[in-house]
Design a protein around this motif. Structure first.
Motif, PDB file in Angstrom:
ATOM      1  N   HIS A   1      26.932  56.791 -16.122  1.00  0.00           N
ATOM      2  CA  HIS A   1      26.584  56.788 -14.699  1.00  0.00           C
ATOM      3  C   HIS A   1      25.540  57.877 -14.488  1.00  0.00           C
ATOM      4  N   PHE A   2      24.412  57.523 -13.923  1.00  0.00           N
ATOM      5  CA  PHE A   2      23.359  58.474 -13.579  1.00  0.00           C
ATOM      6  C   PHE A   2      23.315  58.526 -12.056  1.00  0.00           C
ATOM      7  N   HIS A   3      23.796  59.617 -11.495  1.00  0.00           N
ATOM      8  CA  HIS A   3      23.861  59.736 -10.041  1.00  0.00           C
ATOM      9  C   HIS A   3      22.923  60.851  -9.595  1.00  0.00           C
ATOM     10  N   ILE A   4      21.980  60.474  -8.758  1.00  0.00           N
ATOM     11  CA  ILE A   4      20.988  61.410  -8.246  1.00  0.00           C
ATOM     12  C   ILE A   4      21.357  61.755  -6.800  1.00  0.00           C
ATOM     13  N   ASP A   5      21.579  63.032  -6.556  1.00  0.00           N
ATOM     14  CA  ASP A   5      21.700  63.540  -5.188  1.00  0.00           C
ATOM     15  C   ASP A   5      20.381  64.219  -4.872  1.00  0.00           C
ATOM     16  N   TYR A   6      19.877  64.009  -3.663  1.00  0.00           N
ATOM     17  CA  TYR A   6      18.605  64.640  -3.321  1.00  0.00           C
ATOM     18  C   TYR A   6      18.551  64.970  -1.837  1.00  0.00           C
ATOM     19  N   SER A   7      17.707  65.928  -1.513  1.00  0.00           N
ATOM     20  CA  SER A   7      17.507  66.269  -0.105  1.00  0.00           C
ATOM     21  C   SER A   7      16.686  65.158   0.547  1.00  0.00           C
ATOM     22  N   PRO A   8      17.045  64.782   1.769  1.00  0.00           N
ATOM     23  CA  PRO A   8      16.376  63.645   2.398  1.00  0.00           C
ATOM     24  C   PRO A   8      14.875  63.845   2.612  1.00  0.00           C
ATOM     25  N   ASN A   9      14.413  65.088   2.645  1.00  0.00           N
ATOM     26  CA  ASN A   9      12.976  65.309   2.824  1.00  0.00           C
ATOM     27  C   ASN A   9      12.160  64.900   1.599  1.00  0.00           C
TER      28      ASN A   9
ATOM     29  N   VAL B   1      22.027  69.473   4.201  1.00  0.00           N
ATOM     30  CA  VAL B   1      21.615  70.350   3.109  1.00  0.00           C
ATOM     31  C   VAL B   1      21.206  71.711   3.663  1.00  0.00           C
ATOM     32  N   TYR B   2      21.370  72.719   2.843  1.00  0.00           N
ATOM     33  CA  TYR B   2      20.904  74.074   3.152  1.00  0.00           C
ATOM     34  C   TYR B   2      20.554  74.703   1.818  1.00  0.00           C
ATOM     35  N   MET B   3      19.329  75.160   1.683  1.00  0.00           N
ATOM     36  CA  MET B   3      18.879  75.746   0.420  1.00  0.00           C
ATOM     37  C   MET B   3      18.261  77.106   0.664  1.00  0.00           C
TER      38      MET B   3
ATOM     39  N   PRO C   1      13.511  74.346   6.038  1.00  0.00           N
ATOM     40  CA  PRO C   1      13.680  72.888   5.938  1.00  0.00           C
ATOM     41  C   PRO C   1      12.665  72.211   5.024  1.00  0.00           C
ATOM     42  N   ASP C   2      11.639  72.934   4.575  1.00  0.00           N
ATOM     43  CA  ASP C   2      10.678  72.364   3.629  1.00  0.00           C
ATOM     44  C   ASP C   2      11.199  72.378   2.198  1.00  0.00           C
TER      45      ASP C   2
END
Length: 130
Positions: free
Chosen positions: A3-11, A50-52, A57-58
């Protein structure tokens, strides 16, 4: 059955072609020879919240999590991880060089005793992919 699951920030959706990214990951996985083609599953999910770092937010991130049935040699898993991550880095390079971006990957084994499976997909694939 990887299983290859990619989580990503919507931006990232404005910066990367996510569908093409899934295809790149699948192709890189096939190229390793470590994963049976019939078992490869790639999916991507935009994280709603998300919060990084400092909260800008960029900022963007992409994390690939690979889960696979235990039993492969550590050297094979290390080589596969390096190959797939290199494909990710290459695909994501325009984002990495033009904006604040975090890229990560982790591969881990699934305990087969605790992970039952059922599938009919092999009977629908060409013989050479079974």
């Amino acid at each position: 059955m990887p299983h290859f699951h990619i989580d990503y920030s919507p931006n990232l959706e404005d910066r990367l072609d996510i569908a093409a990214l899934c295809a790149v990951v699948a192709q890189a996985a096939k190229e390793t020879g470590v994963f049976p083609v019939a078992g490869i599953r790639v999916r991507a999910t935009a994280c709603t919240h998300v919060y990084m770092a400092d909260g800008n937010p960029d900022h963007a991130f992409l994390d690939l999590s690979v889960r696979l049935r235990a039993g492969r040699a550590p050297e094979a898993k290390a080589a596969a991880t390096a190959h797939v991550f290199k494909a990710l880095e290459t695909f994501c390079d325009p984002v990495m060089t033009s904006s604040p971006f975090m890229l990560s990957m982790e591969m881990r084994d699934i305990d087969p005793e605790l992970s039952p499976k059922a599938s009919s997909i092999r009977k629908y694939l060409p013989e050479e992919m079974r």
